[in-house]
Write a protein that holds these residues in place. Structure first.
Motif, PDB file in Angstrom:
ATOM      1  N   GLY A 148       0.822  -1.199   0.000  1.00  0.00           N
ATOM      2  CA  GLY A 148       0.000   0.000   0.000  1.00  0.00           C
ATOM      3  C   GLY A 148       0.859   1.253   0.000  1.00  0.00           C
ATOM      4  N   ASP A 149       0.233   2.369  -0.324  1.00  0.00           N
ATOM      5  CA  ASP A 149       0.949   3.636  -0.381  1.00  0.00           C
ATOM      6  C   ASP A 149       0.953   4.368   0.949  1.00  0.00           C
ATOM      7  OD1 ASP A 149       1.587   3.368  -3.079  1.00  0.00           O
ATOM      8  OD2 ASP A 149      -0.303   4.278  -3.730  1.00  0.00           O
ATOM      9  N   GLY A 150       0.339   3.778   1.974  1.00  0.00           N
ATOM     10  CA  GLY A 150       0.268   4.439   3.272  1.00  0.00           C
ATOM     11  C   GLY A 150       1.504   4.235   4.121  1.00  0.00           C
ATOM     12  N   GLU A 151       1.402   4.674   5.372  1.00  0.00           N
ATOM     13  CA  GLU A 151       2.555   4.661   6.282  1.00  0.00           C
ATOM     14  C   GLU A 151       2.541   3.477   7.249  1.00  0.00           C
ATOM     15  OE1 GLU A 151       5.017   6.841   6.088  1.00  0.00           O
ATOM     16  OE2 GLU A 151       4.051   7.817   4.388  1.00  0.00           O
ATOM     17  N   ILE A 152       1.501   2.647   7.203  1.00  0.00           N
ATOM     18  CA  ILE A 152       1.358   1.553   8.172  1.00  0.00           C
ATOM     19  C   ILE A 152       1.606   0.212   7.487  1.00  0.00           C
ATOM     20  CG2 ILE A 152      -0.213   0.397   9.782  1.00  0.00           C
ATOM     21  CD1 ILE A 152      -1.721   3.052  10.043  1.00  0.00           C
ATOM     22  N   PHE A 153       2.329  -0.661   8.163  1.00  0.00           N
ATOM     23  CA  PHE A 153       2.545  -2.034   7.681  1.00  0.00           C
ATOM     24  C   PHE A 153       2.058  -2.982   8.775  1.00  0.00           C
ATOM     25  CE2 PHE A 153       5.134  -4.508   4.527  1.00  0.00           C
ATOM     26  CZ  PHE A 153       4.755  -5.760   4.972  1.00  0.00           C
ATOM     27  N   VAL A 154       1.074  -3.807   8.438  1.00  0.00           N
ATOM     28  CA  VAL A 154       0.519  -4.773   9.388  1.00  0.00           C
ATOM     29  C   VAL A 154       1.022  -6.162   9.024  1.00  0.00           C
ATOM     30  CG1 VAL A 154      -1.576  -5.660  10.461  1.00  0.00           C
ATOM     31  CG2 VAL A 154      -1.558  -3.351   9.507  1.00  0.00           C
ATOM     32  N   ALA A 155       1.634  -6.855   9.985  1.00  0.00           N
ATOM     33  CA  ALA A 155       2.244  -8.154   9.692  1.00  0.00           C
ATOM     34  C   ALA A 155       1.886  -9.176  10.752  1.00  0.00           C
ATOM     35  CB  ALA A 155       3.764  -8.027   9.603  1.00  0.00           C
ATOM     36  N   GLU A 156       1.619 -10.382  10.288  1.00  0.00           N
ATOM     37  CA  GLU A 156       1.460 -11.519  11.187  1.00  0.00           C
ATOM     38  C   GLU A 156       2.849 -11.951  11.631  1.00  0.00           C
ATOM     39  OE1 GLU A 156      -0.378 -16.048  10.970  1.00  0.00           O
ATOM     40  OE2 GLU A 156      -1.230 -14.457   9.719  1.00  0.00           O
ATOM     41  N   ALA A 157       3.042 -12.078  12.937  1.00  0.00           N
ATOM     42  CA  ALA A 157       4.357 -12.377  13.502  1.00  0.00           C
ATOM     43  C   ALA A 157       4.362 -13.800  14.043  1.00  0.00           C
ATOM     44  CB  ALA A 157       4.700 -11.377  14.608  1.00  0.00           C
ATOM     45  N   ASP A 158       5.104 -14.674  13.378  1.00  0.00           N
ATOM     46  CA  ASP A 158       5.074 -16.110  13.657  1.00  0.00           C
ATOM     47  C   ASP A 158       6.079 -16.488  14.738  1.00  0.00           C
ATOM     48  OD1 ASP A 158       4.752 -18.833  13.536  1.00  0.00           O
ATOM     49  OD2 ASP A 158       5.823 -19.073  11.641  1.00  0.00           O
ATOM     50  N   GLU A 159       5.574 -17.097  15.806  1.00  0.00           N
ATOM     51  CA  GLU A 159       6.447 -17.534  16.894  1.00  0.00           C
ATOM     52  C   GLU A 159       6.984 -18.943  16.706  1.00  0.00           C
ATOM     53  OE1 GLU A 159       2.703 -19.628  18.100  1.00  0.00           O
ATOM     54  OE2 GLU A 159       3.250 -17.826  16.998  1.00  0.00           O
ATOM     55  N   SER A 160       6.455 -19.693  15.731  1.00  0.00           N
ATOM     56  CA  SER A 160       6.719 -21.130  15.647  1.00  0.00           C
ATOM     57  C   SER A 160       8.212 -21.447  15.551  1.00  0.00           C
ATOM     58  CB  SER A 160       5.981 -21.741  14.460  1.00  0.00           C
ATOM     59  OG  SER A 160       6.481 -21.243  13.234  1.00  0.00           O
ATOM     60  N   ASP A 161       8.969 -20.623  14.824  1.00  0.00           N
ATOM     61  CA  ASP A 161      10.418 -20.845  14.663  1.00  0.00           C
ATOM     62  C   ASP A 161      11.233 -19.683  15.217  1.00  0.00           C
ATOM     63  OD1 ASP A 161       9.711 -18.943  12.854  1.00  0.00           O
ATOM     64  OD2 ASP A 161      10.549 -19.947  11.092  1.00  0.00           O
ATOM     65  N   ARG A 162      10.582 -18.869  16.073  1.00  0.00           N
ATOM     66  CA  ARG A 162      11.202 -17.694  16.689  1.00  0.00           C
ATOM     67  C   ARG A 162      11.527 -16.586  15.680  1.00  0.00           C
ATOM     68  NH1 ARG A 162      12.994 -22.131  19.549  1.00  0.00           N
ATOM     69  NH2 ARG A 162      12.858 -22.011  21.826  1.00  0.00           N
ATOM     70  N   SER A 163      10.985 -16.676  14.482  1.00  0.00           N
ATOM     71  CA  SER A 163      11.307 -15.685  13.468  1.00  0.00           C
ATOM     72  C   SER A 163      10.760 -14.307  13.810  1.00  0.00           C
ATOM     73  CB  SER A 163      10.795 -16.142  12.096  1.00  0.00           C
ATOM     74  OG  SER A 163       9.399 -16.322  12.100  1.00  0.00           O
ATOM     75  N   PHE A 164       9.782 -14.228  14.724  1.00  0.00           N
ATOM     76  CA  PHE A 164       9.253 -12.903  15.078  1.00  0.00           C
ATOM     77  C   PHE A 164      10.237 -12.079  15.892  1.00  0.00           C
ATOM     78  CE2 PHE A 164       6.631 -13.994  19.205  1.00  0.00           C
ATOM     79  CZ  PHE A 164       7.643 -14.814  19.663  1.00  0.00           C
ATOM     80  N   ALA A 213      10.364 -26.741  24.117  1.00  0.00           N
ATOM     81  CA  ALA A 213      10.286 -27.878  25.026  1.00  0.00           C
ATOM     82  C   ALA A 213       9.457 -27.590  26.270  1.00  0.00           C
ATOM     83  CB  ALA A 213      11.689 -28.307  25.443  1.00  0.00           C
ATOM     84  N   SER A 214       9.168 -26.316  26.540  1.00  0.00           N
ATOM     85  CA  SER A 214       8.474 -25.981  27.782  1.00  0.00           C
ATOM     86  C   SER A 214       7.817 -24.616  27.665  1.00  0.00           C
ATOM     87  CB  SER A 214       9.463 -25.947  28.953  1.00  0.00           C
ATOM     88  OG  SER A 214      10.403 -24.888  28.772  1.00  0.00           O
ATOM     89  N   MET A 215       6.927 -24.314  28.602  1.00  0.00           N
ATOM     90  CA  MET A 215       6.315 -22.993  28.654  1.00  0.00           C
ATOM     91  C   MET A 215       7.365 -21.929  28.949  1.00  0.00           C
ATOM     92  SD  MET A 215       3.223 -22.430  27.800  1.00  0.00           S
ATOM     93  CE  MET A 215       3.211 -20.756  28.427  1.00  0.00           C
ATOM     94  N   GLU A 216       8.394 -22.290  29.706  1.00  0.00           N
ATOM     95  CA  GLU A 216       9.432 -21.304  30.009  1.00  0.00           C
ATOM     96  C   GLU A 216      10.111 -20.824  28.727  1.00  0.00           C
ATOM     97  OE1 GLU A 216      11.027 -18.670  32.487  1.00  0.00           O
ATOM     98  OE2 GLU A 216       9.556 -20.204  33.073  1.00  0.00           O
ATOM     99  N   GLU A 217      10.344 -21.749  27.793  1.00  0.00           N
ATOM    100  CA  GLU A 217      10.933 -21.359  26.512  1.00  0.00           C
ATOM    101  C   GLU A 217       9.969 -20.469  25.725  1.00  0.00           C
ATOM    102  OE1 GLU A 217      12.497 -24.419  24.059  1.00  0.00           O
ATOM    103  OE2 GLU A 217      13.774 -25.273  25.626  1.00  0.00           O
ATOM    104  N   ILE A 218       8.682 -20.775  25.808  1.00  0.00           N
ATOM    105  CA  ILE A 218       7.686 -19.948  25.132  1.00  0.00           C
ATOM    106  C   ILE A 218       7.694 -18.529  25.703  1.00  0.00           C
ATOM    107  CG2 ILE A 218       5.208 -19.577  24.867  1.00  0.00           C
ATOM    108  CD1 ILE A 218       5.937 -21.686  22.994  1.00  0.00           C
ATOM    109  N   TYR A 219       7.683 -18.424  27.023  1.00  0.00           N
ATOM    110  CA  TYR A 219       7.706 -17.094  27.650  1.00  0.00           C
ATOM    111  C   TYR A 219       8.956 -16.317  27.253  1.00  0.00           C
ATOM    112  CZ  TYR A 219       3.783 -18.238  30.753  1.00  0.00           C
ATOM    113  OH  TYR A 219       2.539 -18.568  31.254  1.00  0.00           O
ATOM    114  N   ASP A 220      10.109 -16.989  27.280  1.00  0.00           N
ATOM    115  CA  ASP A 220      11.359 -16.315  26.905  1.00  0.00           C
ATOM    116  C   ASP A 220      11.280 -15.788  25.475  1.00  0.00           C
ATOM    117  OD1 ASP A 220      12.465 -16.816  29.366  1.00  0.00           O
ATOM    118  OD2 ASP A 220      13.678 -18.525  28.715  1.00  0.00           O
ATOM    119  N   SER A 221      10.685 -16.592  24.587  1.00  0.00           N
ATOM    120  CA  SER A 221      10.593 -16.205  23.182  1.00  0.00           C
ATOM    121  C   SER A 221       9.672 -14.997  22.998  1.00  0.00           C
ATOM    122  CB  SER A 221      10.079 -17.391  22.356  1.00  0.00           C
ATOM    123  OG  SER A 221      10.152 -17.111  20.976  1.00  0.00           O
ATOM    124  N   PHE A 222       8.507 -15.020  23.638  1.00  0.00           N
ATOM    125  CA  PHE A 222       7.590 -13.894  23.529  1.00  0.00           C
ATOM    126  C   PHE A 222       8.151 -12.641  24.216  1.00  0.00           C
ATOM    127  CE2 PHE A 222       4.431 -16.909  22.091  1.00  0.00           C
ATOM    128  CZ  PHE A 222       3.574 -16.145  21.322  1.00  0.00           C
TER     129      PHE A 222
END
Length: 462
Positions: free
Chosen positions: A157-173, A195-204
């Protein structure tokens, strides 16, 4: 005006160009004037859409598909190291760029909104894309699914905003630096990478810490995982919470079902707002409120954005009505995690409380079934009857002892009426033998179960 092409991406080659995330980036680059090329395992409507934008799309993977003058090769985490085009890139000393790095470059110079969470990313990103477009703000967007309107997973788009889906599955976000980040929920998923919720929290937490100075984290006040993340993020990050919880900064006062729509009332900035969401269920209403809060964080008046959200009519595979035959509606759902399954099944129950709900469920990934098969089966107890297919493997190899039986046993233990079906070709006939006028049939899963909707409708019409 939006920026032009990032350096060295004027002649990109995409390996797996037909994928949801990859194709979106390729489309935006083509729309910005790049000479885009790539390959995919099979031909598709996505490949045709890319060709219409001027891209060269090869079917199959071969070293000769990579042009000598390519300036970079774009890959996702799904591309194996022995891919012949990847080997050819090494021979030619062509830089290899991960999909997330390419997307991050496309956001440079804009106001990025990155939408993260275990569930609801595609819907919320889509809601923002559609409503901002409705307001004439001409956003760019990259989404992991095709919109019903305007009908694509990505747009420059020609506007100033970019909306993106941010994927956590491979930590690419972790590659993004958003001005506004949304976290819808935080749960354990993608068991091959976490391997655990702790890893998920660290990633987010890493993702949240990437918000630019002066930016905002919009995060759910209703999900315990999100609340825990809120407690962990840096005090320097401005946080806006939303939800039905009494302490939410943007509080949902009510969600009233109106057929396949919902009327939502919120309090934001001390003002009460009521607006319509054109998809059913509290889960989708909550996503709309997250979008509303994110827009407000960018300075968009909530009183303007709220009614614009009604322009969102859905995403393909997110409770998408495929058609009706013999008085039976067939709806398609991408839900594959127990939380998503429960949300969609409850939404369908609320939308059609007097109808029977029949489900055709295809489990997605052996690792997810191994960890969450019991919970998937319990979710199916919300349906009147279910057909359960074999596991869709996607990128995974089989795990000994892990089959759909894990789900079926749990479903039956929860009192569900469940029948295994090992051959997809048998599903239309099986559904025809079960369905009666007025029933709803829900095809559910992240694999190729979506292909069954038209076949079921054809069989019902006979």
């Amino acid at each position: 005006m939006a920026p032009g092409l990032p350096t060295a991406m004027d002649r990109p080659h995409f390996i797996g160009i037909g994928g949801a995330g990859m194709s979106g980036i390729a489309k935006i680059l083509a729309q910005r004037g790049a000479k885009v090329a790539g390959s995919d395992a099979k031909d598709s409507a996505t490949a045709d859409a890319l060709r219409a934008l001027g891209a060269t799309v090869h079917i199959g993977h071969a070293a000769e598909h990579l042009a000598d003058d390519a300036t970079c090769v774009v890959v996702s985490s799904a591309i194996r190291k022995d891919n012949p085009e990847l080997a050819r890139a090494a021979e030619l000393d062509i830089p290899v760029v991960h999909r997330s790095d390419a997307l991050a470059r496309l956001m440079d110079g804009l106001h990025p909104i990155a939408v993260a969470g275990t569930h609801g990313k595609t819907t919320t990103t889509s809601m923002l894309a559609v409503s901002l477009t409705e307001l004439g703000l001409k956003p760019s967007y990259a989404i992991g699914g095709d919109l019903d309107a305007p009908g694509s997973n990505a747009l420059h788009g020609d506007g100033e905003i970019f909306v993106a889906e941010a994927d956590e599955s491979d930590r690419s976000f972790h590659k993004y630096a958003p001005e506004v980040a949304i976290v819808l929920n935080v749960e354990l998923d993608h068991h091959a990478n976490y391997a655990s919720m702790e890893e998920i929290y660290d990633s987010f937490q890493t993702f949240a810490d990437r918000i630019v100075p002066g930016g905002t984290l919009v995060i759910s006040a209703d999900h315990e995982g999100a609340r825990e993340l809120t407690r962990r993020v840096s005090d320097s990050v401005k946080t806006v919470t939303y939800g039905e919880a009494e302490d939410a900064d943007v509080r949902i006062l009510s969600v009233v079902a109106q057929g396949l729509k919902s009327e939502v009332t919120v309090v934001l900035g001390g003002e009460e707002l009521t607006f319509t969401v054109s998809v059913p269920g509290r889960h989708y209403a909550s996503n709309a409120v997250a979008a509303l809060a994110a827009g407000a964080a960018l300075g968009i008046p909530a009183a303007e954005l709220a009614p614009a959200l009604a322009a969102y009519t859905g995403v393909k595979r997110r409770l998408q009505l495929k058609g009706e035959a013999a008085g039976v509606q067939v709806i398609d759902s991408y839900a594959h995690h127990p939380t998503e399954m429960t949300a969609d099944l409850e939404a369908m129950r609320a939308a059609a409380s007097t109808s029977r709900l029949l489900v055709v469920f295809q489990p997605h990934l052996f690792s997810r079934t191994q960890e969450l098969g019991k919970e998937m089966g319990q979710s199916l107890a919300l349906a009147d009857a279910s057909l359960v297919l074999d596991i869709y493997p996607a990128r995974e190899d089989p795990i000994p002892g892990v089959t759909s039986d894990l789900i079926i046993e749990a479903a039956r233990a929860a009192g569900a009426d469940v029948t295994p079906v090992h051959d997809k070709a048998d599903v239309p006939e099986a559904v025809a033998g079960m369905a009666k006028p007025g029933d709803l049939v829900l095809t559910m899963g992240a694999g190729d179960v979506t292909d069954l909707g038209p076949r079921i409708l054809d069989r019902l019409a006979k």
